[in-house]
Design a protein around this motif. Structure first.
Motif, PDB file in Angstrom:
ATOM      1  N   ASP A   1      45.164  51.494 -39.696  1.00  0.00           N
ATOM      2  CA  ASP A   1      45.199  50.447 -38.664  1.00  0.00           C
ATOM      3  C   ASP A   1      46.211  50.728 -37.567  1.00  0.00           C
ATOM      4  N   GLY A   2      46.570  51.992 -37.364  1.00  0.00           N
ATOM      5  CA  GLY A   2      47.457  52.356 -36.273  1.00  0.00           C
ATOM      6  C   GLY A   2      48.919  52.224 -36.632  1.00  0.00           C
ATOM      7  N   GLY A   3      49.780  52.568 -35.671  1.00  0.00           N
ATOM      8  CA  GLY A   3      51.208  52.610 -35.949  1.00  0.00           C
ATOM      9  C   GLY A   3      51.960  51.353 -35.613  1.00  0.00           C
ATOM     10  N   ARG A   4      51.277  50.315 -35.090  1.00  0.00           N
ATOM     11  CA  ARG A   4      51.999  49.131 -34.637  1.00  0.00           C
ATOM     12  C   ARG A   4      51.587  47.853 -35.367  1.00  0.00           C
TER      13      ARG A   4
ATOM     14  N   ALA B   1      58.984  55.549 -41.209  1.00  0.00           N
ATOM     15  CA  ALA B   1      58.522  56.299 -40.040  1.00  0.00           C
ATOM     16  C   ALA B   1      59.718  56.771 -39.218  1.00  0.00           C
ATOM     17  N   ARG B   2      59.669  58.013 -38.814  1.00  0.00           N
ATOM     18  CA  ARG B   2      60.705  58.586 -37.941  1.00  0.00           C
ATOM     19  C   ARG B   2      60.174  58.591 -36.515  1.00  0.00           C
TER      20      ARG B   2
ATOM     21  N   LEU C   1      57.199  59.845 -30.258  1.00  0.00           N
ATOM     22  CA  LEU C   1      56.710  60.748 -31.296  1.00  0.00           C
ATOM     23  C   LEU C   1      57.040  60.098 -32.636  1.00  0.00           C
ATOM     24  N   THR C   2      56.012  59.735 -33.392  1.00  0.00           N
ATOM     25  CA  THR C   2      56.212  59.052 -34.663  1.00  0.00           C
ATOM     26  C   THR C   2      55.597  59.875 -35.784  1.00  0.00           C
TER      27      THR C   2
ATOM     28  N   ASN D   1      47.049  57.269 -36.588  1.00  0.00           N
ATOM     29  CA  ASN D   1      48.307  56.895 -35.949  1.00  0.00           C
ATOM     30  C   ASN D   1      49.281  56.230 -36.905  1.00  0.00           C
ATOM     31  N   ALA D   2      48.800  55.729 -38.023  1.00  0.00           N
ATOM     32  CA  ALA D   2      49.715  55.178 -39.024  1.00  0.00           C
ATOM     33  C   ALA D   2      50.575  56.277 -39.630  1.00  0.00           C
ATOM     34  N   ALA D   3      50.076  57.525 -39.611  1.00  0.00           N
ATOM     35  CA  ALA D   3      50.808  58.652 -40.181  1.00  0.00           C
ATOM     36  C   ALA D   3      51.521  59.479 -39.128  1.00  0.00           C
ATOM     37  N   HIS D   4      50.954  59.558 -37.917  1.00  0.00           N
ATOM     38  CA  HIS D   4      51.576  60.350 -36.851  1.00  0.00           C
ATOM     39  C   HIS D   4      51.005  59.940 -35.499  1.00  0.00           C
ATOM     40  N   ALA D   5      51.889  59.764 -34.525  1.00  0.00           N
ATOM     41  CA  ALA D   5      51.479  59.432 -33.153  1.00  0.00           C
ATOM     42  C   ALA D   5      52.161  60.414 -32.209  1.00  0.00           C
ATOM     43  N   LEU D   6      51.356  61.059 -31.340  1.00  0.00           N
ATOM     44  CA  LEU D   6      51.859  62.127 -30.477  1.00  0.00           C
ATOM     45  C   LEU D   6      51.802  61.713 -29.007  1.00  0.00           C
ATOM     46  N   HIS D   7      52.464  62.513 -28.167  1.00  0.00           N
ATOM     47  CA  HIS D   7      52.368  62.355 -26.717  1.00  0.00           C
ATOM     48  C   HIS D   7      50.919  62.622 -26.311  1.00  0.00           C
ATOM     49  N   PRO D   8      50.307  61.775 -25.458  1.00  0.00           N
ATOM     50  CA  PRO D   8      48.879  61.919 -25.162  1.00  0.00           C
ATOM     51  C   PRO D   8      48.509  63.042 -24.207  1.00  0.00           C
ATOM     52  N   VAL D   9      49.477  63.576 -23.451  1.00  0.00           N
ATOM     53  CA  VAL D   9      49.116  64.541 -22.412  1.00  0.00           C
ATOM     54  C   VAL D   9      48.484  65.796 -22.995  1.00  0.00           C
TER      55      VAL D   9
END
Length: 428
Positions: free
Chosen positions: A175-178, A189-190, A288-289, A304-312
């Motif tokens: 369900d995402g990181g938020r 989460a770091r 960066l999560t 995204n619950a496990a990792h979220a990156l810069h979108p570029v």
């Protein structure tokens, strides 16, 4: 207060792109498992229009070539490709400097390096495919808690004013990181704050995009323009990802559309001619999560619950898809070996196999942002040499292209032949 009970093999918290793709892959490759998806937004066959008309303001996702292969394996690509714009060329440059590199699909014997698809169209395509499966949906509903029990987990679900309890052998959080569920269940989460924001919008230009994606690194931060619109005709619409500081974002949002286009022109340049239109602007802070330990007995984090990156760099959703297929492979293996799907040995194999991919992808994405975010002259000169070197050295350029296409990992990026064979057995 009555509590409704339901038993399922696998419960997926979140029915967005990641959760729905996982549900479809399980129905396709591990049909022995009963799967339940809990999603906050209501779902209905009425939400699946017979004639889809893309909106100019539709948000989109960059799909690497490796992701197209995954959707092929799920029998989803023929429909999804109806509104997926191919990326046939990638142009990476450093604004105001000589460094640049170019990638072309024909150099790799591919029809495209990747694609750009509207998020809503991907969601509708997944819903259509899932309508013909045995996947159970609880929507609108929300997972609010989880308790380990013998043989799996007991998941507390709120559906309106009505509480439910679901006994599952495994819970997958997609369900995402938020959402807060990850933190509520004790996962750590770091997060590293880039101190920037992403402004997302669709734009029109006087010159055609020619199916080219532009990655532009400027003194104020990176930006990307991805070809958008018709899959068959090179048009004038692109999907913009514009990196801005807090103060810059505030200033840009206060401008008229014409003034926004002028600011964008000054930042990006004239490679696509004049910017003539900008659509509805969305924005979010860039972070960066990562979660070092995304599994525990009976629970796994994905997407995204496990990792979220810069979108570029366009790597986030593609990394998530590869992780989903790795998890499905392990569930398939567990069923074949008679192991509980929530056993830590099963989920630990998923973590171990996916870890190398996400570490390399995070490093690749993060290093691009940090290297090209340095304004110092010696660093800028070195990266210009590096970009020119990529253009001149076939081996380095192939490595960069494989990363961009999502085919650079050591393990298979699509379902294995064994998994496909198993799916074929169930189809007969």
């Amino acid at each position: 207060m009555n509590t409704n009970r339901l038993d399922t093999d696998l419960l997926i918290a979140g029915g967005g792109l990641a959760g729905a793709t996982l549900a479809l892959a399980l129905a396709r490759f591990v049909p022995e498992l009963s799967v339940t998806v809990v999603e906050a937004f209501p779902l209905s066959p009425d939400a699946l229009p017979a004639d889809y008309q893309p909106s100019y303001d539709a948000r989109s996702t960059a799909l690497a070539w490796g992701s197209r292969r995954i959707f092929d394996a799920l029998d989803l690509w023929p429909g999804l490709s109806e509104h997926a714009t191919p990326i046939r060329h990638i142009h990476v440059s450093d604004r105001g400097r000589f460094g640049a590199t170019r990638l072309h699909a024909h150099e790799h014997d591919q029809e495209a390096l990747g694609y750009v698809a509207d998020n809503r169209w991907m969601g509708l395509s997944l819903m259509r495919a899932l309508m013909g499966t045995s996947v159970n949906w609880l929507a609108p509903a929300e997972v609010v808690d989880m308790t380990p029990v013998s043989g799996g987990v007991r998941v507390a679900i709120q559906r309106g004013n009505e509480p439910h309890e679901v006994n599952a052998r495994c819970l997958v959080i997609a369900d995402g990181g938020r959402s807060g569920l990850r933190e509520k269940l004790g996962f750590i989460a770091r997060t590293e704050d880039y101190g920037q924001n992403a402004l997302i919008a669709n734009v029109s230009t006087s010159d055609s995009h020619g199916f080219t994606a532009y990655e532009r690194f400027t003194e104020a931060g990176p930006m990307a323009l991805l070809p958008h619109g018709s899959p068959a005709r090179a048009g004038h619409e692109s999907a913009l990802v514009w990196t801005l500081s807090d103060s810059e974002l505030s200033d840009i949002l206060s401008l008229s559309d014409e003034q926004k286009c002028q600011k964008l022109q000054a930042r990006f340049g004239w490679r696509l001619g004049r910017f003539t239109r900008i659509g509805q602007c969305h924005h979010y802070p860039l972070k960066l999560t990562t979660v070092a330990e995304p599994v525990r007995p009976g629970v796994a984090l994905v997407g995204n619950a496990a990792h979220a990156l810069h979108p570029v760099a366009g790597q986030g959703f593609n990394l998530a898809l590869r992780g989903l297929m790795t998890l499905v492979e392990q569930f398939r293996r567990a069923v074949d070996e008679g192991l509980p799907i929530g056993d830590l040995a099963v989920l630990g194999r998923y973590q171990q196999l996916h870890r190398e991919d996400w570490q390399q992808t995070v490093q690749f994405s993060d290093s691009l942002i940090r290297i090209f975010g340095q304004p110092l002259s010696p660093v800028a000169a070195a990266r210009d040499v590096g970009l020119v070197g990529l253009d001149l050295m076939p081996g380095a350029k192939r490595w960069f292209a494989r990363k961009a296409m999502g085919t650079g990992g050591r393990k298979p990026q699509v379902p294995s032949q064994a998994l496909l064979a198993k799916a074929g057995e169930h189809d007969e």
